[in-house]
Scaffold this motif. Structure first.
Motif: not given
Length: 472
Positions: A47-51, A61-62, A97-100, A105-110
Motif C-alpha cells: 500500500h505504501e510502496l506499490g508493487g 524468494l524467502y 532484515t534491515l534492507i527490507a 520500493d518493493m524491489t528492495q523488499v524482495l
C-alpha cells in the motif's frame, strides 16, 4: 542396544542444557516467525510502496533462498565451524532484515527477503545439526517437542504479532522486531557454542549444485502460480533439476548431502522421502482450507484462521505427549501411524467441507496435526541415528531443508490440482466442492506414499546399527 530410552523434560531446561535449548528455540523462532510474517505485514508495504503484482514473491524468494542456504549449511559448518557459521549467517539475516525494513520500493523488499531467507535457511539447518552434537539421544525427542511448541506459537503469534506492529506502528516495525532477537541469538551463540577447528578448504565452492537446487526450487514456486500446462512443465523441469542436483552431489568429492540421500536402500534415504512427502500431503489444507472456509461457509478471516490453527495446536500437543515414549518399538509404531493419521484427516476434512459438518472437519484437522506430531520427532531421530557420525552433520542439516522443499512442492502440486479441476473459475458452491475433490484425493495419496516410505525406513532401521549421540 536397549529397547528402553530414558529422558526427562527437566533436563533440557536444567542448568546444563538450558542455554543450548534457548539457542535452538531462538533459531526456530526466527525462521517460523518470518515464514508467517508476509501475510500480515506485506499488504501494508505494498500500500505504501506499490508493487502489488510482486507481493507473492516476498514469500517465494524467502523460501527458495532458505532451501538453498539449508543445502549449503553442512559445508559452511565444516569451513567456518558451528559458531562462525551461526554468527555469520545470523548477521546475513540481520542485513536482509534491515534492507527490507528501510526499503523505498518493493524491489528492495524482495532483495531483503531473499537475503533473509539465505541467512535463516543456514541458521535453521545448523540448529538441527547442533542437536546430535550438543544433546544425547535420550533428550532429542524432548528437543523436537519443544520445537513443535515454538512452531505452534509462531503460527498463532507470527501473524498476530506482525499484524499488531503493522497496525500500531508500521509494517517496517514488523521487520525490525527481528533485530533484538538476532542480537540475543548471536550473543548466546558466542557464549555457549564452543569453537571448532575448521576443515581445510581443499575444494571449490559447489556453485553448480547450489544453482541447480535453486533453479529447481524456483520452478516449483513458479508452478504454483502458472496455468495447468505451464505448471506441469515447470514441475517436470524442477524434478529433472533436483534429481540432477542429487546425482551431481553423489559424484562430488565434497558433498552437500549424505551419500544415501533419497535412496530407497537405506533408512536415511527412505526417511528423507517420508520427510518430504508428509508436507507435500499437508499442503492441501495449509494452502486452501482458510480460503475455502471463507468461500463456502462465510467465515471471517479470524474465525477461519482459528479453525485452520487447530491443526497446529494438535501437532504441538501430540508432539509433546509422545516425547515421553521410552520404548523404541512404540516409537516405530508412531512413525508408521503418522502418515495414516494424516491421510485419514485429509479425508475427514474433505467430508466435512462437502457435508458442511464443522465437527467432522475439526476432527480431520486434529488428525492431521497428530499425524505430524506423533511421527515427526521420531522420524528425524531415526534418520539421525541411522546416519554415520561422519555424515551426521549433512544428514541433520538436510532435514529442515527437505521439509521446506516439501512445503514448496506441496503448494505447487495443490495449485496444479485445484486449477486443473476448475477451482479458480468455480462460482457456485457445488462447483467449488466438486473442484476440490481431486486436490484432497491427491493429498491423501501422497500421505499413503509417505506411509510406505515409513514402512521402508523402519524395516531398514531395524537392520542398521543405532548410532546414539554422546552426552553434549
Amino acid at each position: 542396544m536397549s529397547e528402553t530410552v530414558e529422558g526427562r523434560w527437566a533436563e533440557i531446561f536444567g542448568p546444563r542444557y538450558l542455554p543450548v535449548t534457548t539457542i535452538l528455540a531462538l533459531g526456530v523462532t526466527l525462521f517460523a516467525f518470518n515464514a508467517f510474517l508476509s501475510a500480515a505485514a506485506l499488504p501494508s508495504a505494498v500500500h505504501e510502496l506499490g508493487g502489488v503484482e510482486v507481493i507473492s514473491w516476498a514469500t517465494t524468494l524467502y523460501l527458495v533462498f532458505a532451501i538453498v542456504g539449508g543445502a549449503a549449511a553442512a559445508m559452511l559448518k565444516r569451513r567456518l565451524g558451528s559458531r562462525g557459521a551461526l554468527v555469520g549467517l545470523a548477521l546475513v539475516f540481520l542485513v536482509g532484515t534491515l534492507i527490507a525494513a528501510i526499503a523505498t520500493d518493493m524491489t528492495q523488499v524482495l532483495v531483503g527477503r531473499a537475503v533473509q531467507g539465505l541467512g535463516e535457511g543456514v541458521v535453521a539447518a545448523l540448529c538441527f545439526a547442533l542437536i546430535p552434537e550438543l544433546f544425547p539421544s535420550r533428550l532429542v525427542p524432548k528437543v523436537f517437542g519443544m520445537q513443535a511448541v515454538v512452531w505452534a506459537v509462531a503460527a498463532f503469534g507470527g501473524p498476530a504479532g506482525a499484524g499488531a506492529l503493522t497496525e500500531l506502528i508500521s509494517w517496517r516495525a514488523a521487520f525490525l522486531i527481528n533485530v533484538p532477537f538476532v542480537l540475543i541469538f548471536v550473543t548466546m551463540v558466542l557464549m555457549v557454542v564452543p569453537r571448532a577447528e575448521r576443515a581445510p578448504d581443499a575444494h571449490g565452492f559447489p556453485g553448480l549444485r547450489l544453482l541447480t537446487i535453486g533453479a529447481g526450487t524456483m520452478l516449483v514456486a513458479l508452478a504454483a502460480v502458472a496455468a495447468p500446462l505451464q505448471a506441469a512443465l515447470s514441475l517436470v523441469g524442477a524434478a529433472v533439476l533436483l534429481v540432477a542436483a542429487v546425482w551431481l552431489d553423489r559424484r562430488a568429492d565434497h558433498r552437500l548431502m549424505p551419500p544415501d540421500a533419497f535412496s530407497f536402500n537405506t533408512a536415511v534415504g527412505s526417511g528423507l522421502w517420508m520427510f518430504l512427502l508428509m508436507p507435500v500431503a499437508g499442503a492441501a489444507t495449509a494452502v486452501y482450507l482458510i480460503m475455502l472456509l471463507q468461500q463456502l461457509w462465510g467465515y471471517g478471516p479470524t474465525q477461519a484462521a482459528i479453525t485452520g490453527a487447530v491443526m497446529a495446536v494438535a501437532w504441538s500437543l501430540s508432539s509433546v505427549t509422545v516425547a515421553n515414549v521410552r520404548q523404541r518399538s512404540t516409537r516405530r509404531i508412531l512413525i508408521r501411524t503418522g502418515p495414516l493419521l494424516l491421510a485419514a484427516g485429509l479425508v475427514l476434512v474433505l467430508i466435512g467441507l462437502e457435508a458442511t459438518q464443522l465437527p467432522v472437519l475439526l476432527v480431520g484437522q486434529v488428525l492431521i496435526g497428530m499425524g505430524f506430531g506423533t511421527c515427526n520427532g521420531y522420524t528425524m531421530l531415526t534418520i539421525m541415528e541411522a546416519s554415520t557420525e561422519a555424515e551426521r552433520d549433512r544428514t541433520s542439516a538436510l532435514l529442515p531443508t527437505t521439509q521446506s522443499a516439501g512445503n514448496a512442492l506441496g503448494a505447487a502440486l495443490a495449485g496444479v490440482a485445484a486449477n486443473a479441476a476448475g477451482y479458480p473459475l468455480a462460482v457456485e458452491k457445488t462447483e467449488v466442492l466438486s473442484s476440490i475433490v481431486p486436490l484432497f484425493v491427491m493429498a491423501a495419496l501422497f500421505a499413503v506414499l509417505a506411509f510406505f516410505a515409513a514402512l521402508r525406513m523402519v524395516a531398514l532401521a531395524k537392520k542398521t546399527p543405532v548410532n546414539t549421540f554422546a552426552e553434549g
